[in-house]
Motif scaffolding. Structure first.
Motif, PDB file in Angstrom:
ATOM      1  N   GLU A 277      -6.470  -5.530  34.412  1.00  0.00           N
ATOM      2  CA  GLU A 277      -6.749  -4.899  35.704  1.00  0.00           C
ATOM      3  C   GLU A 277      -7.485  -5.867  36.627  1.00  0.00           C
ATOM      4  O   GLU A 277      -7.211  -5.931  37.820  1.00  0.00           O
ATOM      5  CB  GLU A 277      -7.567  -3.624  35.510  1.00  0.00           C
ATOM      6  N   TYR A 278      -8.425  -6.617  36.051  1.00  0.00           N
ATOM      7  CA  TYR A 278      -9.187  -7.565  36.857  1.00  0.00           C
ATOM      8  C   TYR A 278      -8.277  -8.628  37.462  1.00  0.00           C
ATOM      9  O   TYR A 278      -8.324  -8.895  38.661  1.00  0.00           O
ATOM     10  CB  TYR A 278     -10.292  -8.232  36.027  1.00  0.00           C
ATOM     11  N   ILE A 279      -7.417  -9.243  36.639  1.00  0.00           N
ATOM     12  CA  ILE A 279      -6.581 -10.325  37.175  1.00  0.00           C
ATOM     13  C   ILE A 279      -5.560  -9.806  38.178  1.00  0.00           C
ATOM     14  O   ILE A 279      -5.265 -10.472  39.161  1.00  0.00           O
ATOM     15  CB  ILE A 279      -5.904 -11.176  36.069  1.00  0.00           C
ATOM     16  N   THR A 280      -5.029  -8.626  37.932  1.00  0.00           N
ATOM     17  CA  THR A 280      -4.056  -8.059  38.878  1.00  0.00           C
ATOM     18  C   THR A 280      -4.724  -7.781  40.220  1.00  0.00           C
ATOM     19  O   THR A 280      -4.161  -8.064  41.275  1.00  0.00           O
ATOM     20  CB  THR A 280      -3.434  -6.772  38.299  1.00  0.00           C
ATOM     21  N   LYS A 281      -5.940  -7.291  40.163  1.00  0.00           N
ATOM     22  CA  LYS A 281      -6.662  -6.942  41.392  1.00  0.00           C
ATOM     23  C   LYS A 281      -7.156  -8.172  42.158  1.00  0.00           C
ATOM     24  O   LYS A 281      -7.153  -8.189  43.376  1.00  0.00           O
ATOM     25  CB  LYS A 281      -7.847  -6.042  41.041  1.00  0.00           C
ATOM     26  N   HIS A 282      -7.567  -9.215  41.451  1.00  0.00           N
ATOM     27  CA  HIS A 282      -8.256 -10.341  42.094  1.00  0.00           C
ATOM     28  C   HIS A 282      -7.445 -11.623  42.238  1.00  0.00           C
ATOM     29  O   HIS A 282      -7.885 -12.554  42.915  1.00  0.00           O
ATOM     30  CB  HIS A 282      -9.550 -10.654  41.338  1.00  0.00           C
ATOM     31  N   ASP A 283      -6.272 -11.710  41.633  1.00  0.00           N
ATOM     32  CA  ASP A 283      -5.507 -12.952  41.652  1.00  0.00           C
ATOM     33  C   ASP A 283      -5.228 -13.445  43.070  1.00  0.00           C
ATOM     34  O   ASP A 283      -5.500 -14.594  43.408  1.00  0.00           O
ATOM     35  CB  ASP A 283      -4.194 -12.786  40.885  1.00  0.00           C
ATOM     36  N   GLN A 284      -4.705 -12.585  43.916  1.00  0.00           N
ATOM     37  CA  GLN A 284      -4.345 -13.023  45.259  1.00  0.00           C
ATOM     38  C   GLN A 284      -5.567 -13.517  46.045  1.00  0.00           C
ATOM     39  O   GLN A 284      -5.515 -14.578  46.675  1.00  0.00           O
ATOM     40  CB  GLN A 284      -3.652 -11.899  46.016  1.00  0.00           C
ATOM     41  N   ASN A 285      -6.677 -12.789  45.979  1.00  0.00           N
ATOM     42  CA  ASN A 285      -7.882 -13.209  46.710  1.00  0.00           C
ATOM     43  C   ASN A 285      -8.418 -14.541  46.191  1.00  0.00           C
ATOM     44  O   ASN A 285      -8.856 -15.384  46.980  1.00  0.00           O
ATOM     45  CB  ASN A 285      -8.966 -12.136  46.635  1.00  0.00           C
ATOM     46  N   GLU A 286      -8.381 -14.722  44.887  1.00  0.00           N
ATOM     47  CA  GLU A 286      -8.857 -15.988  44.316  1.00  0.00           C
ATOM     48  C   GLU A 286      -7.934 -17.142  44.729  1.00  0.00           C
ATOM     49  O   GLU A 286      -8.400 -18.237  45.029  1.00  0.00           O
ATOM     50  CB  GLU A 286      -8.961 -15.882  42.792  1.00  0.00           C
ATOM     51  N   CYS A 287      -6.627 -16.899  44.764  1.00  0.00           N
ATOM     52  CA  CYS A 287      -5.691 -17.941  45.208  1.00  0.00           C
ATOM     53  C   CYS A 287      -5.937 -18.302  46.664  1.00  0.00           C
ATOM     54  O   CYS A 287      -5.914 -19.486  47.032  1.00  0.00           O
ATOM     55  CB  CYS A 287      -4.244 -17.484  45.011  1.00  0.00           C
ATOM     56  N   ILE A 288      -6.183 -17.309  47.488  1.00  0.00           N
ATOM     57  CA  ILE A 288      -6.465 -17.569  48.904  1.00  0.00           C
ATOM     58  C   ILE A 288      -7.746 -18.384  49.041  1.00  0.00           C
ATOM     59  O   ILE A 288      -7.823 -19.321  49.839  1.00  0.00           O
ATOM     60  CB  ILE A 288      -6.565 -16.246  49.700  1.00  0.00           C
ATOM     61  N   LYS A 289      -8.754 -18.053  48.246  1.00  0.00           N
ATOM     62  CA  LYS A 289     -10.020 -18.802  48.288  1.00  0.00           C
ATOM     63  C   LYS A 289      -9.774 -20.278  47.933  1.00  0.00           C
ATOM     64  O   LYS A 289     -10.254 -21.185  48.627  1.00  0.00           O
ATOM     65  CB  LYS A 289     -11.008 -18.186  47.300  1.00  0.00           C
ATOM     66  N   ILE A 290      -8.994 -20.522  46.890  1.00  0.00           N
ATOM     67  CA  ILE A 290      -8.678 -21.900  46.483  1.00  0.00           C
ATOM     68  C   ILE A 290      -7.842 -22.583  47.562  1.00  0.00           C
ATOM     69  O   ILE A 290      -8.078 -23.738  47.918  1.00  0.00           O
ATOM     70  CB  ILE A 290      -7.973 -21.927  45.113  1.00  0.00           C
ATOM     71  N   TYR A 291      -6.865 -21.865  48.097  1.00  0.00           N
ATOM     72  CA  TYR A 291      -6.016 -22.426  49.156  1.00  0.00           C
ATOM     73  C   TYR A 291      -6.844 -22.849  50.376  1.00  0.00           C
ATOM     74  O   TYR A 291      -6.644 -23.933  50.924  1.00  0.00           O
ATOM     75  CB  TYR A 291      -4.957 -21.405  49.563  1.00  0.00           C
ATOM     76  N   ARG A 292      -7.768 -22.013  50.790  1.00  0.00           N
ATOM     77  CA  ARG A 292      -8.622 -22.350  51.945  1.00  0.00           C
ATOM     78  C   ARG A 292      -9.427 -23.618  51.680  1.00  0.00           C
ATOM     79  O   ARG A 292      -9.629 -24.428  52.575  1.00  0.00           O
ATOM     80  CB  ARG A 292      -9.536 -21.184  52.291  1.00  0.00           C
ATOM     81  N   GLU A 293      -9.869 -23.770  50.441  1.00  0.00           N
ATOM     82  CA  GLU A 293     -10.586 -25.001  50.096  1.00  0.00           C
ATOM     83  C   GLU A 293      -9.669 -26.211  50.148  1.00  0.00           C
ATOM     84  O   GLU A 293     -10.093 -27.283  50.572  1.00  0.00           O
ATOM     85  CB  GLU A 293     -11.233 -24.885  48.725  1.00  0.00           C
TER      86      GLU A 293
END
Length: 132
Positions: free
Chosen positions: A61-77
């Protein structure tokens, strides 16, 4: 080394219908880099849990919920620092005191294509919302 936890996480990641772009990397027994965060992970009653604040959530549940936001955070960096996915994740590994062995092994892992697909999907959703 906590092989039981590693195997359980690998099984969940390989069987998950959601194609993951964020990194999930074992830092030490029971501790993983999940996206950009250092998190505690445990197995209880044959289920994998991730610690969030004072409680525990199911890993899937955690990875499904947070994957996209974490990818966006890495992408912005990557954009802000004119660098790539791997260098950003290496930076997180170092900031969370990963061993040299963990850092070296990450170079042979990592699905940058999945990461980029998820970022593109998020951009597409954002563009659709902005057009309304």
């Amino acid at each position: 080394m906590d092989d039981q936890t590693d195997k359980a996480i690998a099984k969940l990641l390989n069987n998950n219908e959601h194609r993951m772009g964020m990194p999930v990397i074992r830092l030490e027994d029971g501790v993983y880099l999940i996206g950009t965060k250092k998190m505690r992970v445990k197995i209880q009653k044959n289920k994998v849990y991730v610690q969030q604040g004072g409680g525990w959530s199911l890993f899937e549940e955690y990875i499904t919920k947070h994957d996209q936001n974490e990818c966006i955070k890495i992408y912005r960096e990557t954009q802000a620092n004119d660098t790539d996915y791997y260098k950003v994740v290496f930076g997180y590994l170092r900031s969370h005191n990963a061993s040299e062995q963990v850092i070296k092994s990450f170079g042979t892992w990592g699905d940058e294509n999945a990461f980029l697909d998820i970022v593109d999907q998020a951009k597409g959703k954002k563009e659709k919302v902005e057009k309304r």
